[in-house]
Design a protein around this motif. Structure first.
Motif, PDB file in Angstrom:
ATOM      1  N   PHE A   1      -5.723   9.779   3.114  1.00  0.00           N
ATOM      2  CA  PHE A   1      -5.740   8.376   2.735  1.00  0.00           C
ATOM      3  C   PHE A   1      -6.058   7.529   3.963  1.00  0.00           C
ATOM      4  O   PHE A   1      -5.409   7.687   5.013  1.00  0.00           O
ATOM      5  CB  PHE A   1      -4.389   7.953   2.152  1.00  0.00           C
ATOM      6  CG  PHE A   1      -4.022   8.697   0.897  1.00  0.00           C
ATOM      7  CD1 PHE A   1      -4.500   8.284  -0.337  1.00  0.00           C
ATOM      8  CD2 PHE A   1      -3.206   9.822   0.950  1.00  0.00           C
ATOM      9  CE1 PHE A   1      -4.165   8.970  -1.493  1.00  0.00           C
ATOM     10  CE2 PHE A   1      -2.864  10.516  -0.199  1.00  0.00           C
ATOM     11  CZ  PHE A   1      -3.355  10.088  -1.431  1.00  0.00           C
TER      12      PHE A   1
ATOM     13  N   GLU B   1      -9.144   4.035   0.892  1.00  0.00           N
ATOM     14  CA  GLU B   1      -9.775   5.089   0.100  1.00  0.00           C
ATOM     15  C   GLU B   1      -9.000   6.391   0.222  1.00  0.00           C
ATOM     16  O   GLU B   1      -8.374   6.667   1.265  1.00  0.00           O
ATOM     17  CB  GLU B   1     -11.216   5.320   0.551  1.00  0.00           C
ATOM     18  CG  GLU B   1     -11.973   6.278  -0.344  1.00  0.00           C
ATOM     19  CD  GLU B   1     -13.452   6.375  -0.005  1.00  0.00           C
ATOM     20  OE1 GLU B   1     -14.143   7.184  -0.662  1.00  0.00           O
ATOM     21  OE2 GLU B   1     -13.914   5.665   0.911  1.00  0.00           O
ATOM     22  N   ARG B   2      -9.047   7.177  -0.824  1.00  0.00           N
ATOM     23  CA  ARG B   2      -8.564   8.550  -0.778  1.00  0.00           C
ATOM     24  C   ARG B   2      -9.757   9.478  -0.664  1.00  0.00           C
ATOM     25  O   ARG B   2     -10.674   9.431  -1.472  1.00  0.00           O
ATOM     26  CB  ARG B   2      -7.775   8.888  -2.056  1.00  0.00           C
ATOM     27  CG  ARG B   2      -7.248  10.320  -2.051  1.00  0.00           C
ATOM     28  CD  ARG B   2      -6.488  10.650  -3.316  1.00  0.00           C
ATOM     29  NE  ARG B   2      -7.392  10.751  -4.467  1.00  0.00           N
ATOM     30  CZ  ARG B   2      -6.967  11.073  -5.698  1.00  0.00           C
ATOM     31  NH1 ARG B   2      -5.686  11.296  -5.933  1.00  0.00           N
ATOM     32  NH2 ARG B   2      -7.846  11.139  -6.683  1.00  0.00           N
TER      33      ARG B   2
ATOM     34  N   LEU C   1       0.630   4.217  -2.805  1.00  0.00           N
ATOM     35  CA  LEU C   1       0.537   5.646  -2.516  1.00  0.00           C
ATOM     36  C   LEU C   1       1.588   6.434  -3.292  1.00  0.00           C
ATOM     37  O   LEU C   1       1.303   7.506  -3.839  1.00  0.00           O
ATOM     38  CB  LEU C   1       0.713   5.893  -1.014  1.00  0.00           C
ATOM     39  CG  LEU C   1      -0.431   5.431  -0.110  1.00  0.00           C
ATOM     40  CD1 LEU C   1      -0.038   5.574   1.355  1.00  0.00           C
ATOM     41  CD2 LEU C   1      -1.705   6.223  -0.385  1.00  0.00           C
TER      42      LEU C   1
ATOM     43  N   TYR D   1       0.821  -1.215   0.000  1.00  0.00           N
ATOM     44  CA  TYR D   1       0.000   0.000   0.000  1.00  0.00           C
ATOM     45  C   TYR D   1       0.852   1.262   0.000  1.00  0.00           C
ATOM     46  O   TYR D   1       0.461   2.275  -0.595  1.00  0.00           O
ATOM     47  CB  TYR D   1      -0.979  -0.018   1.179  1.00  0.00           C
ATOM     48  CG  TYR D   1      -2.208  -0.840   0.866  1.00  0.00           C
ATOM     49  CD1 TYR D   1      -3.317  -0.260   0.252  1.00  0.00           C
ATOM     50  CD2 TYR D   1      -2.242  -2.204   1.138  1.00  0.00           C
ATOM     51  CE1 TYR D   1      -4.433  -1.014  -0.071  1.00  0.00           C
ATOM     52  CE2 TYR D   1      -3.358  -2.979   0.812  1.00  0.00           C
ATOM     53  CZ  TYR D   1      -4.445  -2.371   0.208  1.00  0.00           C
ATOM     54  OH  TYR D   1      -5.553  -3.125  -0.127  1.00  0.00           O
TER      55      TYR D   1
ATOM     56  N   PHE E   1      -2.356  10.440   6.278  1.00  0.00           N
ATOM     57  CA  PHE E   1      -2.547   8.991   6.120  1.00  0.00           C
ATOM     58  C   PHE E   1      -2.963   8.448   7.479  1.00  0.00           C
ATOM     59  O   PHE E   1      -2.330   8.739   8.499  1.00  0.00           O
ATOM     60  CB  PHE E   1      -1.251   8.325   5.671  1.00  0.00           C
ATOM     61  CG  PHE E   1      -1.289   6.812   5.730  1.00  0.00           C
ATOM     62  CD1 PHE E   1      -1.859   6.082   4.693  1.00  0.00           C
ATOM     63  CD2 PHE E   1      -0.770   6.132   6.821  1.00  0.00           C
ATOM     64  CE1 PHE E   1      -1.913   4.687   4.750  1.00  0.00           C
ATOM     65  CE2 PHE E   1      -0.813   4.737   6.889  1.00  0.00           C
ATOM     66  CZ  PHE E   1      -1.385   4.021   5.842  1.00  0.00           C
TER      67      PHE E   1
ATOM     68  N   ASN F   1      -0.930  16.231   2.914  1.00  0.00           N
ATOM     69  CA  ASN F   1      -1.775  15.045   3.019  1.00  0.00           C
ATOM     70  C   ASN F   1      -1.745  14.448   4.414  1.00  0.00           C
ATOM     71  O   ASN F   1      -0.838  14.729   5.210  1.00  0.00           O
ATOM     72  CB  ASN F   1      -1.291  13.968   2.033  1.00  0.00           C
ATOM     73  CG  ASN F   1      -1.036  14.508   0.656  1.00  0.00           C
ATOM     74  OD1 ASN F   1      -1.962  14.830  -0.084  1.00  0.00           O
ATOM     75  ND2 ASN F   1       0.247  14.634   0.291  1.00  0.00           N
TER      76      ASN F   1
ATOM     77  N   ASN G   1      -5.224  15.664   0.400  1.00  0.00           N
ATOM     78  CA  ASN G   1      -5.790  14.312   0.408  1.00  0.00           C
ATOM     79  C   ASN G   1      -5.714  13.741   1.815  1.00  0.00           C
ATOM     80  O   ASN G   1      -4.786  14.055   2.573  1.00  0.00           O
ATOM     81  CB  ASN G   1      -5.008  13.362  -0.511  1.00  0.00           C
ATOM     82  CG  ASN G   1      -4.976  13.810  -1.951  1.00  0.00           C
ATOM     83  OD1 ASN G   1      -5.988  13.800  -2.635  1.00  0.00           O
ATOM     84  ND2 ASN G   1      -3.792  14.216  -2.408  1.00  0.00           N
TER      85      ASN G   1
ATOM     86  N   GLN H   1      -0.760   7.252  -6.482  1.00  0.00           N
ATOM     87  CA  GLN H   1      -1.290   8.512  -5.959  1.00  0.00           C
ATOM     88  C   GLN H   1      -0.259   9.643  -5.968  1.00  0.00           C
ATOM     89  O   GLN H   1      -0.580  10.770  -5.618  1.00  0.00           O
ATOM     90  CB  GLN H   1      -1.801   8.299  -4.523  1.00  0.00           C
ATOM     91  CG  GLN H   1      -2.803   7.179  -4.372  1.00  0.00           C
ATOM     92  CD  GLN H   1      -4.105   7.453  -5.098  1.00  0.00           C
ATOM     93  OE1 GLN H   1      -4.452   8.595  -5.373  1.00  0.00           O
ATOM     94  NE2 GLN H   1      -4.846   6.396  -5.418  1.00  0.00           N
TER      95      GLN H   1
ATOM     96  N   THR I   1       3.321  14.800   4.100  1.00  0.00           N
ATOM     97  CA  THR I   1       2.286  13.898   4.610  1.00  0.00           C
ATOM     98  C   THR I   1       2.533  13.599   6.085  1.00  0.00           C
ATOM     99  O   THR I   1       3.664  13.333   6.490  1.00  0.00           O
ATOM    100  CB  THR I   1       2.282  12.573   3.829  1.00  0.00           C
ATOM    101  OG1 THR I   1       2.104  12.849   2.439  1.00  0.00           O
ATOM    102  CG2 THR I   1       1.156  11.665   4.304  1.00  0.00           C
TER     103      THR I   1
END
Length: 230
Positions: free
Chosen positions: A205, A228-229, A29, A25, A97, A95, A203, A33, A40
Motif C-alpha cells: 500500500f 494505491e494498493r 486499510l 487512511y 505500507f 503486506n 499487498n 482492505q 504488515t
C-alpha cells in the motif's frame, strides 16, 4: 478558522490536519482492505528534518515500527538496496505500507519558512529543496558528477534542473514540491512492484502526500496526492 487554515485551503485543496488524514487512511486499510496489522511492515520516505517526526511517530503508533527509506527532500535515497532490505523484512504472506512525499513550511507571511523552537528567526523547510532551486537560479547547470560529501543535494539539483523553465518565478514553491513528489513517486512505485514480486508480498500500500509544516501552535497538514494498493 485561523489564517493558516484559510491559506492552506486556498493553496492546497483537500489538505487536512495530519492526524485526521492518517487516521482516515488507516481505517480505510483496516475496513476496506481488511489489512492485518500484525502481518504488515511500514516504511516512510521523508526528509530527515525533525519537523517530520510527528508524522513518522503517528505511523509508528499504528504499525509499531518504521523502516526509513528517504533522504533529503523525501526522495528514497536508500535506493534499490534499501528497498531490498525493506522487502526482505515483509512478513510471510504479509503486506507493506509506505508513506512518502516532500515537505514544505507555511506561515502567515510566506511559503517555505517555519519558526522552530529555540530560534529567534524563521528557517527554511525544506531547506534542501529550496537551496537546490536557488543554486540553479544562480547556475542552471546541475553537477554531472555527484560529490562524495554532498551527493544527495547534488542529486536533488539534477532532478530539478530539467524542469526549471516550468517553475514560475512568482510562488515557485508549489511547483517545486510537485516536481519532487513526482520524482519520488515514480521511483517508489517501480521499486515497490519489484520487491512485491521478489519477496512474495501479498499487498503493498502506497500513500503519497505533501507534508505541510505549520507554526508551532498549529497542526501540520497533509495533502494526499496518491493512494494505491499494488
Amino acid at each position: 478558522m485561523s489564517t493558516i487554515d484559510k491559506k492552506i485551503k486556498a493553496l492546497f485543496p483537500g489538505a487536512a490536519p495530519y492526524e485526521k488524514v492518517l487516521e482516515d487512511y488507516y481505517q480505510r486499510l483496516l475496513q476496506e482492505q481488511e489489512l492485518e496489522v500484525s502481518k504488515t511492515i511500514a516504511a516512510v520516505s521523508l526528509c530527515p528534518d525533525e519537523l517530520n517526526n510527528v508524522v513518522i511517530e503517528k505511523i509508528r503508533d499504528y504499525f509499531g515500527h518504521v523502516f526509513h527509506l528517504g533522504g533529503l527532500t523525501g526522495y528514497p535515497f536508500s535506493g534499490e538496496t534499501g528497498f531490498n532490505a525493506f522487502g526482505d523484512h515483509i512478513p510471510d504472506d504479509g503486506n507493506a505500507f509506505i508513506f512518502f512525499g516532500p515537505h514544505m513550511a507555511i506561515n502567515d507571511q510566506k511559503l517555505g519558512y517555519v519558526h522552530r523552537p529555540g530560534q529567534a528567526r524563521d528557517t527554511l523547510s525544506c531547506g534542501a529543496a529550496f537551496g537546490a532551486y536557488q543554486m540553479l537560479l544562480e547556475d542552471k547547470k546541475a553537477p554531472e558528477v555527484l560529490p562524495i560529501d554532498d551527493y544527495q543535494q547534488a542529486r536533488v539539483r539534477q532532478m530539478i534542473a530539467p524542469w526549471m523553465d516550468r517553475i514560475p518565478e512568482k510562488q515557485p514553491e508549489i511547483k517545486l514540491m510537485d516536481l519532487l513528489f513526482d520524482e519520488s513517486h515514480e521511483f517508489i512505485v517501480r521499486q515497490s512492484l519489484r520487491i512485491k514480486e521478489r519477496f512474495k508480498a501479498k499487498n503493498i500500500f502506497l500513500l503519497g502526500a505533501l507534508v505541510l509544516n505549520t507554526p508551532i501552535d498549529e497542526p501540520d497538514y497533509l495533502q494526499v496526492k496518491y493512494f494505491e494498493r499494488l
